[in-house]
Design an enzyme around this catalytic site. Structure first.
Site, mmCIF file in Angstrom:
data_model
loop_
_atom_site.group_PDB
_atom_site.id
_atom_site.type_symbol
_atom_site.label_atom_id
_atom_site.label_comp_id
_atom_site.label_asym_id
_atom_site.label_seq_id
_atom_site.Cartn_x
_atom_site.Cartn_y
_atom_site.Cartn_z
ATOM 1 N N THR A 125 1.192 5.813 -0.243
ATOM 2 C CA THR A 125 0.015 4.972 -0.023
ATOM 3 C C THR A 125 -0.322 4.878 1.465
ATOM 4 O O THR A 125 0.563 4.964 2.321
ATOM 5 C CB THR A 125 0.291 3.557 -0.578
ATOM 6 O OG1 THR A 125 -0.716 2.669 -0.113
ATOM 7 C CG2 THR A 125 1.639 3.007 -0.136
ATOM 8 N N ASP A 126 -1.603 4.630 1.749
ATOM 9 C CA ASP A 126 -2.007 4.425 3.147
ATOM 10 C C ASP A 126 -1.412 3.139 3.718
ATOM 11 O O ASP A 126 -1.383 2.945 4.938
ATOM 12 C CB ASP A 126 -3.541 4.418 3.281
ATOM 13 C CG ASP A 126 -4.243 3.329 2.472
ATOM 14 O OD1 ASP A 126 -3.559 2.576 1.749
ATOM 15 O OD2 ASP A 126 -5.486 3.242 2.565
ATOM 16 N N GLU A 127 -0.904 2.269 2.813
ATOM 17 C CA GLU A 127 -0.358 0.992 3.302
ATOM 18 C C GLU A 127 0.888 1.173 4.159
ATOM 19 O O GLU A 127 1.274 0.257 4.873
ATOM 20 C CB GLU A 127 -0.047 0.048 2.134
ATOM 21 C CG GLU A 127 -1.292 -0.325 1.364
ATOM 22 C CD GLU A 127 -1.165 -1.604 0.548
ATOM 23 O OE1 GLU A 127 -0.221 -2.370 0.768
ATOM 24 O OE2 GLU A 127 -2.036 -1.821 -0.299
ATOM 25 N N TYR A 153 6.026 -4.585 -0.515
ATOM 26 C CA TYR A 153 5.575 -3.402 -1.258
ATOM 27 C C TYR A 153 5.461 -2.195 -0.315
ATOM 28 O O TYR A 153 6.039 -1.134 -0.561
ATOM 29 C CB TYR A 153 4.214 -3.668 -1.932
ATOM 30 C CG TYR A 153 3.479 -2.399 -2.322
ATOM 31 C CD1 TYR A 153 3.944 -1.604 -3.376
ATOM 32 C CD2 TYR A 153 2.344 -1.966 -1.625
ATOM 33 C CE1 TYR A 153 3.285 -0.417 -3.722
ATOM 34 C CE2 TYR A 153 1.687 -0.796 -1.973
ATOM 35 C CZ TYR A 153 2.163 -0.022 -3.024
ATOM 36 O OH TYR A 153 1.523 1.149 -3.359
ATOM 37 N N LYS A 157 7.567 1.405 -0.121
ATOM 38 C CA LYS A 157 6.945 2.741 -0.226
ATOM 39 C C LYS A 157 7.261 3.565 1.027
ATOM 40 O O LYS A 157 7.512 4.771 0.951
ATOM 41 C CB LYS A 157 5.431 2.620 -0.414
ATOM 42 C CG LYS A 157 4.984 1.991 -1.716
ATOM 43 C CD LYS A 157 5.332 2.813 -2.945
ATOM 44 C CE LYS A 157 4.514 4.085 -3.084
ATOM 45 N NZ LYS A 157 4.792 4.794 -4.355
HETATM 46 P P1 NAD Z 1 0.538 0.864 -11.841
HETATM 47 O O1 NAD Z 1 1.251 -0.386 -11.498
HETATM 48 O O2 NAD Z 1 -0.748 0.802 -12.590
HETATM 49 O O3 NAD Z 1 1.508 1.815 -12.692
HETATM 50 C C1 NAD Z 1 2.867 1.965 -12.396
HETATM 51 C C2 NAD Z 1 3.550 2.604 -13.606
HETATM 52 O O4 NAD Z 1 4.925 2.818 -13.274
HETATM 53 C C3 NAD Z 1 3.530 1.727 -14.864
HETATM 54 O O5 NAD Z 1 3.198 2.494 -15.995
HETATM 55 C C4 NAD Z 1 4.961 1.209 -14.966
HETATM 56 O O6 NAD Z 1 5.374 0.961 -16.302
HETATM 57 C C5 NAD Z 1 5.739 2.363 -14.345
HETATM 58 N N1 NAD Z 1 7.044 1.929 -13.808
HETATM 59 C C6 NAD Z 1 7.294 0.871 -12.997
HETATM 60 N N2 NAD Z 1 8.605 0.802 -12.738
HETATM 61 C C7 NAD Z 1 9.194 1.853 -13.360
HETATM 62 C C8 NAD Z 1 10.532 2.327 -13.440
HETATM 63 N N3 NAD Z 1 11.548 1.688 -12.837
HETATM 64 N N4 NAD Z 1 10.778 3.450 -14.149
HETATM 65 C C9 NAD Z 1 9.777 4.104 -14.784
HETATM 66 N N5 NAD Z 1 8.483 3.681 -14.759
HETATM 67 C C10 NAD Z 1 8.203 2.580 -14.042
HETATM 68 O O7 NAD Z 1 0.376 1.634 -10.464
HETATM 69 P P2 NAD Z 1 -0.788 2.616 -9.954
HETATM 70 O O8 NAD Z 1 -1.852 1.812 -9.308
HETATM 71 O O9 NAD Z 1 -1.121 3.568 -11.025
HETATM 72 O O10 NAD Z 1 -0.007 3.371 -8.787
HETATM 73 C C11 NAD Z 1 0.726 4.560 -9.066
HETATM 74 C C12 NAD Z 1 1.353 5.052 -7.781
HETATM 75 O O11 NAD Z 1 0.338 5.319 -6.823
HETATM 76 C C13 NAD Z 1 2.295 4.040 -7.124
HETATM 77 O O12 NAD Z 1 3.403 4.735 -6.614
HETATM 78 C C14 NAD Z 1 1.471 3.446 -5.994
HETATM 79 O O13 NAD Z 1 2.307 3.059 -4.927
HETATM 80 C C15 NAD Z 1 0.599 4.617 -5.613
HETATM 81 N N6 NAD Z 1 -0.727 4.296 -5.046
HETATM 82 C C16 NAD Z 1 -1.578 3.440 -5.695
HETATM 83 C C17 NAD Z 1 -2.861 3.228 -5.178
HETATM 84 C C18 NAD Z 1 -3.850 2.314 -5.868
HETATM 85 O O14 NAD Z 1 -4.906 2.028 -5.316
HETATM 86 N N7 NAD Z 1 -3.593 1.831 -7.073
HETATM 87 C C19 NAD Z 1 -3.250 3.869 -3.992
HETATM 88 C C20 NAD Z 1 -2.337 4.718 -3.343
HETATM 89 C C21 NAD Z 1 -1.089 4.936 -3.890
HETATM 90 O O1 DAU Z 2 -4.308 1.119 -0.181
HETATM 91 C C1 DAU Z 2 -3.608 1.545 -1.299
HETATM 92 C C2 DAU Z 2 -3.067 0.339 -2.046
HETATM 93 O O2 DAU Z 2 -4.175 -0.293 -2.660
HETATM 94 C C3 DAU Z 2 -2.010 0.709 -3.082
HETATM 95 O O3 DAU Z 2 -0.890 1.244 -2.421
HETATM 96 C C4 DAU Z 2 -1.598 -0.514 -3.912
HETATM 97 O O4 DAU Z 2 -0.704 -0.117 -4.941
HETATM 98 C C5 DAU Z 2 -2.856 -1.099 -4.528
HETATM 99 O O5 DAU Z 2 -2.526 -2.271 -5.262
HETATM 100 C C6 DAU Z 2 -3.884 -1.437 -3.443
HETATM 101 O O6 DAU Z 2 -3.398 -2.516 -2.595
HETATM 102 P P1 DAU Z 2 -4.385 -3.678 -2.080
HETATM 103 O O7 DAU Z 2 -3.558 -4.844 -1.719
HETATM 104 O O8 DAU Z 2 -5.354 -3.163 -1.083
HETATM 105 O O9 DAU Z 2 -5.223 -3.930 -3.453
HETATM 106 P P2 DAU Z 2 -5.651 -5.268 -4.219
HETATM 107 O O10 DAU Z 2 -6.565 -4.831 -5.316
HETATM 108 O O11 DAU Z 2 -4.508 -6.133 -4.567
HETATM 109 O O12 DAU Z 2 -6.510 -6.032 -3.127
HETATM 110 C C7 DAU Z 2 -7.626 -5.423 -2.518
HETATM 111 C C8 DAU Z 2 -8.195 -6.419 -1.508
HETATM 112 O O13 DAU Z 2 -8.746 -7.535 -2.224
HETATM 113 C C9 DAU Z 2 -7.168 -6.997 -0.575
HETATM 114 O O14 DAU Z 2 -7.748 -7.161 0.716
HETATM 115 C C10 DAU Z 2 -6.829 -8.355 -1.170
HETATM 116 C C11 DAU Z 2 -8.132 -8.768 -1.825
HETATM 117 N N1 DAU Z 2 -8.016 -9.597 -3.046
HETATM 118 C C12 DAU Z 2 -7.191 -9.155 -4.049
HETATM 119 C C13 DAU Z 2 -7.036 -9.906 -5.200
HETATM 120 C C14 DAU Z 2 -6.115 -9.449 -6.305
HETATM 121 C C15 DAU Z 2 -8.739 -10.776 -3.169
HETATM 122 O O15 DAU Z 2 -9.517 -11.151 -2.273
HETATM 123 N N2 DAU Z 2 -8.590 -11.505 -4.315
HETATM 124 C C16 DAU Z 2 -7.748 -11.140 -5.332
HETATM 125 O O16 DAU Z 2 -7.650 -11.898 -6.342
#
Ligand code: NAD
Ligand code: DAU
Length: 343
Positions: A125-127, A153, A157
Site C-alpha cells: 500500500t502507499d500508506e 496497519y 504492511k
Molecule cells: P479486505 O479486508 O477487503 O480483504 C482481506 C481478505 O483477507 C479477506 O477476505 C479476509 O478474510 C482475508 N484474510 C484476513 N486475514 C487472513 C488470514 N490470516 N489468512 C487468510 N486470509 C485472511 O482487504 P482489501 O481492501 O481487499 O485489501 C487487500 C490487500 O490490498 C491488503 O493486503 C491491503 O493491504 C492491500 N491494499 C488495499 C487497498 C485498498 O484501498 N483497499 C489499497 C492498497 C493496498
Molecule cells: O491508501 C491505501 C489504503 O487505503 C489501503 O492500504 C487500506 O487498506 C484502505 O483501507 C485505505 O485506507 P484509508 O484509511 O485511506 O481508507 P478509509 O476508507 O478507511 O478512509 C479514507 C479516508 O476517509 C480517510 O482520510 C479517513 C476518512 N474517513 C473514513 C471513514 C471510514 C472518514 O472521514 N469517515 C469514515 O467513517
C-alpha cells in the site's frame, strides 16, 4: 500455470480472481482465505464450481496448512492480498494486524522458498510511505520515498515489505511488491469511506466525516489495480517495487458530497466527527515507473468508476445488507456510537 491468490474472498482479491478468470482462462486459480469478518464466500459464487478454480479456507499463519496446500498444488505464482486492511481497526487493536500482515507473510515466504515458486507478489500500500503535506501538491510518493508508516496497519504492511525484500536478497526468492493508492469499486466492505457513505446515504443515516474532511486520497478503480498486478506478476522485474495510482486526488468531503448528490440525498446528513488518531493528510502516487516499464495506465475515469460503484451497490443490496445486519452493527456502535460530534 497455477496461481495461489490469498485473501481472495475480500474486496481486491475477489476482483483480481474475476480478472484472472476472464483474462487467463488457461490458468488454475487456488484461493486461500481465512474468511474473517472481511471475507465473504458468496462474493466468489460466479467462479466456485469452475474447473480451474479451487477455494481453500485457510489462515496464512497456519504453517502446516499452508505447506500442505503448497505440497498439493505446487504453485507457480503466489499473490498475497490476505491482510487485516482497516486503519481504524488497527488503531483499536493492533495485535491481529501484526499476526496476519507480518507473521502470515513470513509463513507464505517460507513456503514459497521451500516449493520454489517462480514468483511471490506482495500486494502492499502507499500508506507505507506515511503522508504528504496538504500545501505541497508538487510532492508525490515514488518508489524511492523512504518508508515512514503512521498507523499500526501501515507499520505492519511496511514490515512485510521489508521481509519480502530481505527474502529476495538473502535467499534469491523471486519476489515483487506493488504499492497502490486507495481502491474503490464492487465488493468493497462497507467499513471503508466510499461504501460506508453509500450505505448510510441509502438509509438516510448520518455521514461521519472525520475532522473537516480535508484529507486527500488518490482513488483508483479496483479493476485498474488488478490489471497492474497481473502485469507485474508476468512482466515485472524481480526484486522491484512498483507504485500504482491514477493521479486522482480528492478531498474526503468532496467525495461524500458527490455521493449525496448522486443519490439525491441532502448534505445535511454530513456529520463532522472526531478525527482519526494520527490521520494521514494526503496520499499521492507517482506511477511513472509502472507506466514506463510495463505500459500500465488507469483506464477508468473517476466519474465513470464512482457511478459504476454506486450502481453496483444499488443493484446488489443483498450482498451488503447481509453484512450490515450481523457483527457489523457492534463494530459500528463501537467505532461511531460515542464518537464526538464536531458541530
Ligand atoms: P479486505 O479486508 O477487503 O480483504 C482481506 C481478505 O483477507 C479477506 O477476505 C479476509 O478474510 C482475508 N484474510 C484476513 N486475514 C487472513 C488470514 N490470516 N489468512 C487468510 N486470509 C485472511 O482487504 P482489501 O481492501 O481487499 O485489501 C487487500 C490487500 O490490498 C491488503 O493486503 C491491503 O493491504 C492491500 N491494499 C488495499 C487497498 C485498498 O484501498 N483497499 C489499497 C492498497 C493496498
Ligand atoms: O491508501 C491505501 C489504503 O487505503 C489501503 O492500504 C487500506 O487498506 C484502505 O483501507 C485505505 O485506507 P484509508 O484509511 O485511506 O481508507 P478509509 O476508507 O478507511 O478512509 C479514507 C479516508 O476517509 C480517510 O482520510 C479517513 C476518512 N474517513 C473514513 C471513514 C471510514 C472518514 O472521514 N469517515 C469514515 O467513517
Amino acid at each position: 500455470m497455477t496461481i495461489i491468490v490469498t485473501g481472495g474472498a475480500g474486496f481486491i482479491g475477489s476482483n483480481f480472481i474475476f480478472h484472472l478468470h476472464s483474462a487467463h482462462p488457461e490458468d488454475r486459480i487456488v484461493c486461500i482465505d481465512k474468511l474473517t469478518y472481511a471475507g465473504n464466500l458468496s462474493t466468489l459464487q460466479s467462479v466456485i464450481g469452475a474447473p480451474n478454480f479451487r477455494f481453500c479456507k485457510l489462515d496464512i499463519c497456519d504453517r502446516a496448512g499452508v505447506e500442505a496446500l503448497f505440497e498439493q498444488e505446487r504453485p507457480d505464482i503466489v499473490v498475497n492480498f490476505a491482510a487485516e486492511s482497516h486503519v481504524d481497526r488497527s488503531i483499536e487493536d493492533p495485535g491481529v494486524f501484526l499476526r496476519t500482515n507480518i507473521m502470515g507473510v513470513s509463513v507464505l515466504l517460507d513456503a514459497c522458498r521451500k516449493y520454489g515458486v517462480s514468483r511471490f507478489h506482495q500486494v502492499s500500500t502507499d500508506e507505507v510511505y506515511g503522508d504528504l503535506p496538504l500545501d505541497r501538491p508538487d510532492l508525490f510518493f515514488t518508489e524511492q520515498t523512504p518508508i515512514h508508516a503512521s498507523s499500526p496497519y501501515s507499520a505492519s504492511k511496511a514490515s512485510a515489505d521489508l521481509l519480502v525484500l530481505a527474502y529476495c536478497r538473502t535467499y534469491g526468492l523471486p519476489a515483487t511488491i506493488s504499492r497502490c493508492s486507495n481502491n474503490y469499486g464492487p465488493y468493497h466492505f462497507p467499513e471503508k469511506l466510499i461504501p460506508l457513505m453509500i450505505v448510510n446515504c441509502l438509509h438516510d443515516r448520518p455521514l461521519p466525516v472525520y475532522g473537516e474532511g480535508l484529507n486527500v486520497r488518490d482513488w483508483l478503480y479496483v479493476e485498474d489495480h488488478c490489471r497492474a498486478i497481473d502485469l507485474i506478476i508476468r512482466r515485472g522485474r524481480v526484486g522491484e517495487v512498483y507504485n500504482v495510482g491514477g493521479h486522482n486526488e480528492m478531498r474526503n468531503i468532496d467525495i461524500v458530497k458527490l455521493i449525496c448528490q448522486k443519490l439525491g440525498k441532502p448534505e445535511s446528513l454530513i456529520t463532522h466527527v472526531a478525527d482519526r488518531k494520527g490521520h494521514d493528510l494526503r496520499y499521492a502516487i507517482d506511477p511513472e515507473k509502472i507506466h514506463k516499464e510495463l505500459g500500465w495506465l488507469p483506464e477508468t475515469k473517476f466519474e465513470d468508476g464512482i457511478q459504476r460503484t454506486i450502481d453496483w451497490y444499488l443493484a446488489n443490496r443483498p450482498w451488503w445488507e447481509e453484512i450490515i445486519s450481523g457483527e457489523y452493527q457492534n463494530y459500528y456502535e463501537t467505532m461511531y456510537g460515542n464518537r464526538e460530534r464536531l458541530e
